[in-house]
Design an enzyme around this catalytic site. Structure first.
Site, PDB file in Angstrom:
ATOM      1  N   HIS A  48       0.877  -1.271  -0.084  1.00 42.59           N
ATOM      2  CA  HIS A  48       0.112  -0.013   0.063  1.00 42.59           C
ATOM      3  C   HIS A  48       0.722   1.305  -0.112  1.00 42.59           C
ATOM      4  O   HIS A  48       1.168   1.985   1.064  1.00 42.59           O
ATOM      5  CB  HIS A  48      -1.006  -0.088   1.370  1.00 42.59           C
ATOM      6  N   ILE A  54       1.409   4.919   1.408  1.00 44.92           N
ATOM      7  CA  ILE A  54       0.133   5.815   1.904  1.00 44.92           C
ATOM      8  C   ILE A  54      -0.157   5.039   3.128  1.00 44.92           C
ATOM      9  O   ILE A  54      -0.448   3.579   3.092  1.00 44.92           O
ATOM     10  CB  ILE A  54      -0.752   6.120   1.092  1.00 44.92           C
ATOM     11  N   GLY A  57      -6.076   4.626   5.527  1.00 42.38           N
ATOM     12  CA  GLY A  57      -7.211   5.325   6.457  1.00 42.38           C
ATOM     13  C   GLY A  57      -7.713   4.284   7.526  1.00 42.38           C
ATOM     14  O   GLY A  57      -8.039   4.655   8.498  1.00 42.38           O
ATOM     15  N   VAL A  58      -8.104   2.978   7.107  1.00 35.30           N
ATOM     16  CA  VAL A  58      -8.672   2.192   8.081  1.00 35.30           C
ATOM     17  C   VAL A  58      -7.563   1.786   9.003  1.00 35.30           C
ATOM     18  O   VAL A  58      -8.137   1.524  10.192  1.00 35.30           O
ATOM     19  CB  VAL A  58      -9.162   0.831   7.257  1.00 35.30           C
ATOM     20  N   GLU A  62      -8.451   2.666  13.244  1.00 40.18           N
ATOM     21  CA  GLU A  62      -8.098   1.403  14.243  1.00 40.18           C
ATOM     22  C   GLU A  62      -7.048   1.964  15.199  1.00 40.18           C
ATOM     23  O   GLU A  62      -7.408   1.817  16.363  1.00 40.18           O
ATOM     24  CB  GLU A  62      -7.419   0.114  13.602  1.00 40.18           C
TER      25      GLU A  62
END
Length: 148
Positions: A48, A54, A57-58, A62
């Site tokens: 990723h 990057i 976002g998840v 978390e």
């Protein structure tokens, strides 16, 4: 201040999924502030994205949730409520999530969570994540503390 050794006594998460390095402020039942140093050595960057890393976002959400879990557990401890060692925090909902700016290796994510509502085992938190004082993500998190 709560360091990573103490965090591991509170949360069941471990590398590579422990996403809070330190708690710098905590007001029982109200507020928590902590951070995570994002490094290129994170396994997530293998995919990723190669050549353009990057932080997902998840993972930011978390990390906010883990900081919120620390707040909930420390608030229960301080209030002399049930024993927390046999408890775990489960997500119930993630609402109003927004991602405002990419997070990259070398950034320090600062998580700030404010309690919106707490009733029994249910916590509703307003979570925000910052890098260098700039808001990069936010969400309203609802979680419940349950038996393992």
């Amino acid at each position: 201040m709560i360091d990573v050794v103490e965090i591991q006594k509170i949360l069941p998460h471990r590398h590579p999924f422990l996403l809070v390095d330190r708690i710098t402020e905590l007001t029982q039942g109200e507020f928590v502030k902590g951070y995570k140093n994002v490094t290129i050595g994170e396994p997530i960057f293998q995919g990723h994205f190669p050549g353009h890393p990057i932080y997902p976002g998840v993972m930011i959400i978390e990390g906010m949730a883990q900081a919120g879990g620390i707040l909930a557990f420390k608030s229960m401890d301080e209030a002399g409520q049930e024993e927390t060692k046999d408890k775990v925090v489960y997500f119930m909902s993630i609402d109003k999530a927004k991602f405002r700016s990419p997070v990259k290796p070398g950034d320090t994510l600062v998580y700030e969570l404010q309690v919106l509502k707490h009733k029994g085992a249910v916590w509703v938190l307003d979570g925000k994540a910052f890098v260098d004082g700039k808001l990069v993500a936010q969400a309203e998190l609802k979680a419940m503390i349950v038996d393992k």
